[in-house]
Scaffold this active site. Sequence first.
Site, PDB file in Angstrom:
ATOM      1  N   ARG A  91       0.839  -1.216   0.000  1.00  0.00           N
ATOM      2  CA  ARG A  91       0.000   0.000   0.000  1.00  0.00           C
ATOM      3  C   ARG A  91       0.868   1.258   0.000  1.00  0.00           C
ATOM      4  NH1 ARG A  91      -2.575  -4.310   1.739  1.00  0.00           N
ATOM      5  NH2 ARG A  91      -4.855  -4.461   1.586  1.00  0.00           N
ATOM      6  N   ASP A 110      -3.410 -15.676   7.012  1.00  0.00           N
ATOM      7  CA  ASP A 110      -2.050 -15.986   6.547  1.00  0.00           C
ATOM      8  C   ASP A 110      -1.262 -16.791   7.578  1.00  0.00           C
ATOM      9  OD1 ASP A 110      -2.567 -14.655   4.217  1.00  0.00           O
ATOM     10  OD2 ASP A 110      -1.545 -12.809   4.798  1.00  0.00           O
TER      11      ASP A 110
HETATM   12  C1  S3P Z   1      -3.764  -9.172   1.863  1.00  0.00           C
HETATM   13  C2  S3P Z   1      -4.975  -9.662   2.180  1.00  0.00           C
HETATM   14  C3  S3P Z   1      -5.244 -11.086   2.448  1.00  0.00           C
HETATM   15  C4  S3P Z   1      -3.966 -11.880   2.654  1.00  0.00           C
HETATM   16  C5  S3P Z   1      -2.903 -11.510   1.698  1.00  0.00           C
HETATM   17  C6  S3P Z   1      -2.577 -10.028   1.762  1.00  0.00           C
HETATM   18  C7  S3P Z   1      -3.631  -7.717   1.650  1.00  0.00           C
HETATM   19  O1  S3P Z   1      -5.981 -11.595   1.377  1.00  0.00           O
HETATM   20  O2  S3P Z   1      -4.210 -13.257   2.592  1.00  0.00           O
HETATM   21  O3  S3P Z   1      -1.718 -12.245   1.975  1.00  0.00           O
HETATM   22  O4  S3P Z   1      -2.508  -7.198   1.700  1.00  0.00           O
HETATM   23  O5  S3P Z   1      -4.662  -7.065   1.439  1.00  0.00           O
HETATM   24  P1  S3P Z   1      -7.590 -11.500   1.411  1.00  0.00           P
HETATM   25  O6  S3P Z   1      -7.920 -10.244   2.098  1.00  0.00           O
HETATM   26  O7  S3P Z   1      -8.083 -11.503   0.027  1.00  0.00           O
HETATM   27  O8  S3P Z   1      -7.985 -12.714   2.199  1.00  0.00           O
END
Ligand code: S3P
Length: 427
Positions: A25, A312
């Site tokens: 981000r 995660d």
């Molecule tokens: C992430 C959101 C998660 C996570 C990914 C990173 C992010 O996915 O599993 O490793 O940085 O927004 P989801 O929100 O789609 O589950």
Amino acid sequence: MELFGSISRVKGELEFKGDKSISHRAVIFASMAKGKSYIHNLSISEDVHSSRSVFQALGVDISLSENTWQISGKGYKGFTPPTGNLDSGNSGTTARLMSGLLINQKFKSTIIGDESLSKRPMKRIIDPLRLMGGRLLPTNDNFLPMTITPSDQLKPITYTLPIASAQIKSAVALSALHFDDETTIIETFPSRNHTELMLGLSVTKENDGTFIRVSKKNYPLPFEMTVPGDVSSAAFFIVLALILPDSELLIKNISLNPERSHYITLLKQMGGDIEIQETKESLGESIGNVRVRSSKLRNIVIPAASVPLIIDEIPILSICGIFAENDFEIFNAKELRVKESDRITAMVHNLRLAGLETEEFPDGFAIREGMPNKPILQAFESFGDHRIAMSFAVLSCIFADGGKVNNFSCANISNPEFIKQLNSIRG
Ligand code: S3P
């Protein structure tokens, strides 16, 4: 194939490079803002490299000096048309968040990814982005490569997230930054909130869920930030210190965002001796130290609402569960099947290689109480998935004869320093 020798205890201090989600981000918002942003301690993961190179392909000047990245952002709709495909590599966050930005540009673009990412579902972001008027053409209705063409029908929406996913929420939010009128995103189960915090979005908890409101007034301005250490990378070491006898680790300057460190809350409920000390804050994100010591653990019931917040960390939490009283069980986690690998199948496969009695469910798995009872002759499979690879590296270290993990280099997707860090804390 990587060989992990037995470790009897861990001791010392660790610090982690910037959190992967926050780093993505930071790169995205700095590239969007008009002018120079400075980011300290950005993640050195391959995933964040993918985000950086996608923005470089869109004309953003990005350079590193000492430990600080300088990003000269292009401003509102200021990206330049790419000359080739935008390669997201293994990174779902890059591909999905980019889509929300790209539907609002005046040029055509095509997002591609590696073999794993090309099998991961995109319809989840395509549906809301099409409601916003976006023109997205994926492969077979759901997959990368996906071509995005300019649209003159773009508009804000009110959208209730069908899945608790920060990636879907953020893709919609990034598109919403291009409209004067407000877009409202409603989430019924919380997911990581970095986009809301870093953009300073309006977030209100109401009866039907959490309402996130986004409009052009939230469009990012240049900023300076220190990215907190990656709390998900720290999880592997926190678990190792908990399950090995006579161990103690101090982990410094990691993200203590409650929606990311929720796994630490669960580990404490399991009996984990973990002390948390908050130290500072950067762009809404809290940073602090965590001290962890060997503990006697027992498995707990993991509530459905916790699952998106630990999604995660479930692989390494389940490794921890092997060494805790009672069975480890996880349900309500079918999202695990669409991560960098099908993490339910991958965990069950490897746990069975370790001789553990394991049950597979459509939305989870269970490990029946009892320690591995036979020598591990075969190497564990990483399935090209960094979190599976590191989970079984940790399990390997527990066995008297150590263990092996095939294709371990995929750990670089999130933590290229894993082996160096592991070697530095052998007691
Ligand atoms: C992430 C959101 C998660 C996570 C990914 C990173 C992010 O996915 O599993 O490793 O940085 O927004 P989801 O929100 O789609 O589950």
